[in-house]
Design an enzyme around this catalytic site. Sequence first.
Site, mmCIF file in Angstrom:
data_model
loop_
_atom_site.group_PDB
_atom_site.id
_atom_site.type_symbol
_atom_site.label_atom_id
_atom_site.label_comp_id
_atom_site.label_asym_id
_atom_site.label_seq_id
_atom_site.Cartn_x
_atom_site.Cartn_y
_atom_site.Cartn_z
ATOM 1 N N GLY A 1 4.902 1.301 4.701
ATOM 2 C CA GLY A 1 6.247 1.874 4.573
ATOM 3 C C GLY A 1 7.258 0.958 3.898
ATOM 4 O O GLY A 1 8.029 1.400 3.027
ATOM 5 N N GLU B 1 -6.840 4.844 7.706
ATOM 6 C CA GLU B 1 -6.605 6.266 7.402
ATOM 7 C C GLU B 1 -7.833 6.886 6.730
ATOM 8 O O GLU B 1 -8.119 8.064 6.911
ATOM 9 C CB GLU B 1 -5.341 6.414 6.532
ATOM 10 C CG GLU B 1 -4.088 6.222 7.381
ATOM 11 C CD GLU B 1 -2.906 5.641 6.646
ATOM 12 O OE1 GLU B 1 -2.860 5.706 5.403
ATOM 13 O OE2 GLU B 1 -2.004 5.093 7.322
ATOM 14 N N LYS C 1 0.195 4.315 -0.351
ATOM 15 C CA LYS C 1 -0.411 5.541 0.192
ATOM 16 C C LYS C 1 -0.076 6.736 -0.720
ATOM 17 O O LYS C 1 0.021 6.560 -1.929
ATOM 18 C CB LYS C 1 0.053 5.763 1.637
ATOM 19 C CG LYS C 1 -0.142 4.498 2.484
ATOM 20 C CD LYS C 1 0.076 4.686 3.948
ATOM 21 C CE LYS C 1 -0.140 3.352 4.657
ATOM 22 N NZ LYS C 1 -0.059 3.444 6.096
ATOM 23 N N GLY D 1 2.309 2.458 10.678
ATOM 24 C CA GLY D 1 3.247 3.564 10.491
ATOM 25 C C GLY D 1 3.946 3.989 11.771
ATOM 26 O O GLY D 1 4.588 5.027 11.821
ATOM 27 N N SER E 1 3.235 -2.011 10.306
ATOM 28 C CA SER E 1 4.685 -2.080 10.517
ATOM 29 C C SER E 1 5.292 -3.453 10.191
ATOM 30 O O SER E 1 6.205 -3.914 10.872
ATOM 31 C CB SER E 1 5.053 -1.644 11.933
ATOM 32 O OG SER E 1 4.660 -0.295 12.143
ATOM 33 N N HIS F 1 -9.627 1.313 4.814
ATOM 34 C CA HIS F 1 -8.331 1.480 5.490
ATOM 35 C C HIS F 1 -8.510 2.447 6.661
ATOM 36 O O HIS F 1 -9.287 3.401 6.567
ATOM 37 C CB HIS F 1 -7.292 2.014 4.501
ATOM 38 C CG HIS F 1 -5.910 1.994 5.087
ATOM 39 N ND1 HIS F 1 -5.467 2.990 5.913
ATOM 40 C CD2 HIS F 1 -4.910 1.080 4.994
ATOM 41 C CE1 HIS F 1 -4.225 2.684 6.305
ATOM 42 N NE2 HIS F 1 -3.864 1.534 5.764
ATOM 43 N N ASN G 1 0.871 -1.181 0.000
ATOM 44 C CA ASN G 1 0.000 0.000 0.000
ATOM 45 C C ASN G 1 0.905 1.228 0.000
ATOM 46 O O ASN G 1 1.479 1.587 1.020
ATOM 47 C CB ASN G 1 -0.893 -0.044 1.250
ATOM 48 C CG ASN G 1 -1.698 1.231 1.425
ATOM 49 O OD1 ASN G 1 -1.795 2.048 0.507
ATOM 50 N ND2 ASN G 1 -2.290 1.406 2.590
ATOM 51 N N GLU H 1 -5.563 -4.776 10.594
ATOM 52 C CA GLU H 1 -4.535 -3.755 10.797
ATOM 53 C C GLU H 1 -4.814 -2.983 12.083
ATOM 54 O O GLU H 1 -5.610 -2.034 12.066
ATOM 55 C CB GLU H 1 -4.514 -2.778 9.621
ATOM 56 C CG GLU H 1 -4.199 -3.431 8.291
ATOM 57 C CD GLU H 1 -3.623 -2.420 7.305
ATOM 58 O OE1 GLU H 1 -2.529 -2.667 6.793
ATOM 59 O OE2 GLU H 1 -4.261 -1.373 7.082
HETATM 60 P P1 PGA Z 1 2.708 0.388 7.589
HETATM 61 O O1 PGA Z 1 1.266 0.584 6.938
HETATM 62 O O2 PGA Z 1 3.267 -0.914 7.068
HETATM 63 O O3 PGA Z 1 3.510 1.572 7.151
HETATM 64 O O4 PGA Z 1 2.514 0.327 9.083
HETATM 65 C C1 PGA Z 1 0.396 -0.507 6.755
HETATM 66 C C2 PGA Z 1 -0.905 -0.031 6.146
HETATM 67 O O5 PGA Z 1 -1.359 1.069 6.486
HETATM 68 O O6 PGA Z 1 -1.497 -0.720 5.299
#
Ligand code: PGA
Length: 259
Positions: free
Chosen positions: A235, A98, A12, A174, A213, A96, A10, A168
Amino acid sequence: MARTPIVVGNWKLHKTIAEGLALVTELKNQLAAVREVEIGVAPVAVALQPIAKRLEGTAIRVAGQDCHWEERGAWTGAIAPTLLADAGATMAIVGHSERRQHFGETDERVGAKVGAALAAGLTPILCVGETEAERDAGATFRRIETQLEGGLAAVGGDALLKLVLAYEPVWAIGTGRTATPAQAQEVHAHIRSWLRARYGETADRLRIQYGGSVKPSNAEELMRQEDIDGALVGGASLEAADFVSIVKSTRSARIRPGA
Ligand code: PGA
């Protein structure tokens, strides 16, 4: 129960079109031999079409990061699932955290998006997960059940396997703070048993990704958990070497030699 693991990056709001093309070109070269893991990337919407074109003839799938619940109309800024498909996507991330947190998405809206994505022939990746406050209050399972109720409102028994779920935990996204393999497995097992009560044994065939993460150093241990069938990677999906390493760890953790 053999479930083909699925790892999706992803991206983003990262990468220009040129940077995205460079990244998928590397992934295409480095992952061509991996057959046992389904792989996908979710670039920004305007990069979907060129990236899908670059990946033509490979097994790497392209996903939208979100989609709208209506097909067309006066919805400035929205993108219909059929347009994602038109651009070459075969999947769409839906719900998601976010989107829920910063764009006010409710469980009901998420459910409508899942229905619209399915109607367009896309594989929705339905995200669920609790906040830190919910976990501290002992409300993790309750929150996730509400998200599943809403997100799967339009999904009858025959459609469940057209979806992928992603657990998640919001506190792990993140932040560099990963759920321990045991914490993640506990929630994955709970999700599967909740689904079994509603959909019967079909639930045993549904893929449930972990996200939050995930990185090269922790992927293998997470992917060894019985109910974790892949990863949704933020990330660490932005660098080819890290993403390739996560895909390979998933393969070695999930696929028994000779199987
Ligand atoms: P992250 O994000 O690996 O940066 O923690 C995961 C996600 O939001 O799908």
